[in-house]
Design an enzyme around this catalytic site. Sequence first.
Site, PDB file in Angstrom:
ATOM      1  N   ARG A  37       0.848  -1.198   0.000  1.00 52.21           N
ATOM      2  CA  ARG A  37       0.000   0.000   0.000  1.00 52.21           C
ATOM      3  C   ARG A  37       0.879   1.240   0.000  1.00 52.21           C
ATOM      4  O   ARG A  37       1.780   1.377   0.840  1.00 52.21           O
ATOM      5  CB  ARG A  37      -0.904  -0.007   1.228  1.00 52.21           C
ATOM      6  CG  ARG A  37      -1.677   1.283   1.474  1.00 52.21           C
ATOM      7  CD  ARG A  37      -2.594   1.105   2.675  1.00 52.21           C
ATOM      8  NE  ARG A  37      -3.240   2.348   3.095  1.00 52.21           N
ATOM      9  CZ  ARG A  37      -2.914   3.034   4.185  1.00 52.21           C
ATOM     10  NH1 ARG A  37      -1.929   2.610   4.968  1.00 52.21           N
ATOM     11  NH2 ARG A  37      -3.555   4.145   4.500  1.00 52.21           N
ATOM     12  N   ARG A  78      -9.725  17.723   9.645  1.00 48.57           N
ATOM     13  CA  ARG A  78      -8.824  17.660  10.797  1.00 48.57           C
ATOM     14  C   ARG A  78      -8.783  18.994  11.518  1.00 48.57           C
ATOM     15  O   ARG A  78      -9.152  20.026  10.963  1.00 48.57           O
ATOM     16  CB  ARG A  78      -7.404  17.289  10.347  1.00 48.57           C
ATOM     17  CG  ARG A  78      -7.294  15.951   9.625  1.00 48.57           C
ATOM     18  CD  ARG A  78      -5.864  15.687   9.193  1.00 48.57           C
ATOM     19  NE  ARG A  78      -5.735  14.445   8.443  1.00 48.57           N
ATOM     20  CZ  ARG A  78      -5.591  13.249   8.989  1.00 48.57           C
ATOM     21  NH1 ARG A  78      -5.532  13.144  10.300  1.00 48.57           N
ATOM     22  NH2 ARG A  78      -5.497  12.166   8.251  1.00 48.57           N
ATOM     23  N   LYS A 224     -13.102   2.235   0.320  1.00 48.26           N
ATOM     24  CA  LYS A 224     -12.868   2.140   1.758  1.00 48.26           C
ATOM     25  C   LYS A 224     -14.173   2.472   2.488  1.00 48.26           C
ATOM     26  O   LYS A 224     -14.701   3.562   2.351  1.00 48.26           O
ATOM     27  CB  LYS A 224     -11.747   3.097   2.174  1.00 48.26           C
ATOM     28  CG  LYS A 224     -10.404   2.758   1.556  1.00 48.26           C
ATOM     29  CD  LYS A 224      -9.391   3.872   1.735  1.00 48.26           C
ATOM     30  CE  LYS A 224      -9.024   4.084   3.177  1.00 48.26           C
ATOM     31  NZ  LYS A 224      -7.980   5.134   3.321  1.00 48.26           N
ATOM     32  N   THR A 282      -6.967  -1.931   9.668  1.00 49.18           N
ATOM     33  CA  THR A 282      -6.817  -1.023  10.803  1.00 49.18           C
ATOM     34  C   THR A 282      -6.492  -1.749  12.113  1.00 49.18           C
ATOM     35  O   THR A 282      -7.302  -2.531  12.625  1.00 49.18           O
ATOM     36  CB  THR A 282      -8.061  -0.127  11.034  1.00 49.18           C
ATOM     37  OG1 THR A 282      -8.492   0.415   9.780  1.00 49.18           O
ATOM     38  CG2 THR A 282      -7.719   1.007  11.975  1.00 49.18           C
TER      39      THR A 282
END
Length: 486
Positions: A37, A78, A224, A282
């Site tokens: 990845r 964020r 995802k 994860t």
Amino acid sequence: MDNVVYRRTKILATLGPATESPEVLDRLVKAGVDVVRLNFSHGSPEEHQARAERVRAAAKANGRFVGVLVDLQGPKIRVRRFKKGGILLKHNDDFCLNADLARDDGDQTQVGITYPQLPGDVKENDVLVLDDGMIVLKVRSVEGNKIHTSVLVGGKLSDGKGINLKGGGLSADALTEKDKEDIKTAALIEADYVAISFPRNSGDVKLAKLLLREAGGHGGIVSKIERAEAIENIESITEESCAIMIARGDLGVEIGDEQLPAVQKRLIKLARSMNRVVITATQMMESMRENPIPTRAEVFDVANAVLDGTDVVMLSAETATGSFPVETVAAMSRICRNAEQQSDASKSHHRIDTTFENADEAIAMASMYTANHLKVRAIASLTESGSTALWMSRISSGIPIYALSTHERTNRKVSMYRGVTPVDFPIIEDNNHAAANKIAIDVLLDEGVVKEGDLVIITKGDLMGTGGGTNAMKIVKVGKMPNLAD
């Protein structure tokens, strides 16, 4: 030969500073990495291209095919930066998320945010979760571009931590302008898969696919699953995707961690039923960022995903920045192998009551049914696109499937299919089926998976070199050469 144990579940490892040296990369390939990845949240296009080239060189040197997955950053929601790098929030503190605040001016009472639309997406009593659940804020009021909150769960909040709205509902587009440029880079490096972050519906997947094809890319789109909205639209998203990734970090924040185990099982089952690849991701081996062995909880986590039927288990920071990247891959490989020895991992009722529309899918299903009931040692699938091998891999079985293709692109693509080993296959002149059969058996002999007297299934099309043309299944006993003539 009976004591040889093959790992069917694939390992996807994130590259980063911990894997930069050629020596570590070579050891990763030897340890069993199937796909790497490239995280486009960090690094330059040139750095990613160099990493893709290095991993392909390492794979070739070890006689293997390793796929490359580009993971797009997606919408960056964020907090901005603090004057002193971070603060400590306590329960019941008042705290403001201020879209108008300068980038570096965060303090004990407020901080800027990277997503200026956030105040328009939230309302009184909404719950905002920061830093993957470490900080929880309740919205008291919204005034212009300021979100006034009370701290429900306190802790240390530092620069750049992510923000999620519990229950979902943020309006950010899945593909940012940066993502659209990065798709061009993914096409340039011939990425085998491109993962899109935070898709809400099938339209996001269609757009990513269109942009990738327009850029000249041929990779499959990985969706995802990170948003609550994605769960609501999961069937249409999966239909448009080549694969789905269960991204348990952000997804757990949005739907609640207590919901994750059941959702993970459901998504794995759904993806397999729709003939799609599924990745479980994860914090699977999170403790191995700092420790050379996993916790028992991590062993159970990986093993349960394998028993549920996941195609791929993914490593993130464990290999990108961890202290033991090679040891982590080796440990994960051992866990997968042992889980696959359980009887539940080789039972399947996949599509047993389904009518097939295409001959090649019917051949794939017939081959697996026959293999599971005839003590076949291995399956050799001569394939152009890899589709037949994908369909075969949806059937849970302990029988190794070898995808034999003349196309490197196909061989790298099937590296993510559970139970499928890609093997380079020479171009057969004049559509010579006898030669193709012999070479297929020779490949399995060279791999050490069959011996004289073993039964092998070979699948191929009448017109080799034509995609979607698989229409024949042949049962061969190794060593009985006259059987190879058809």
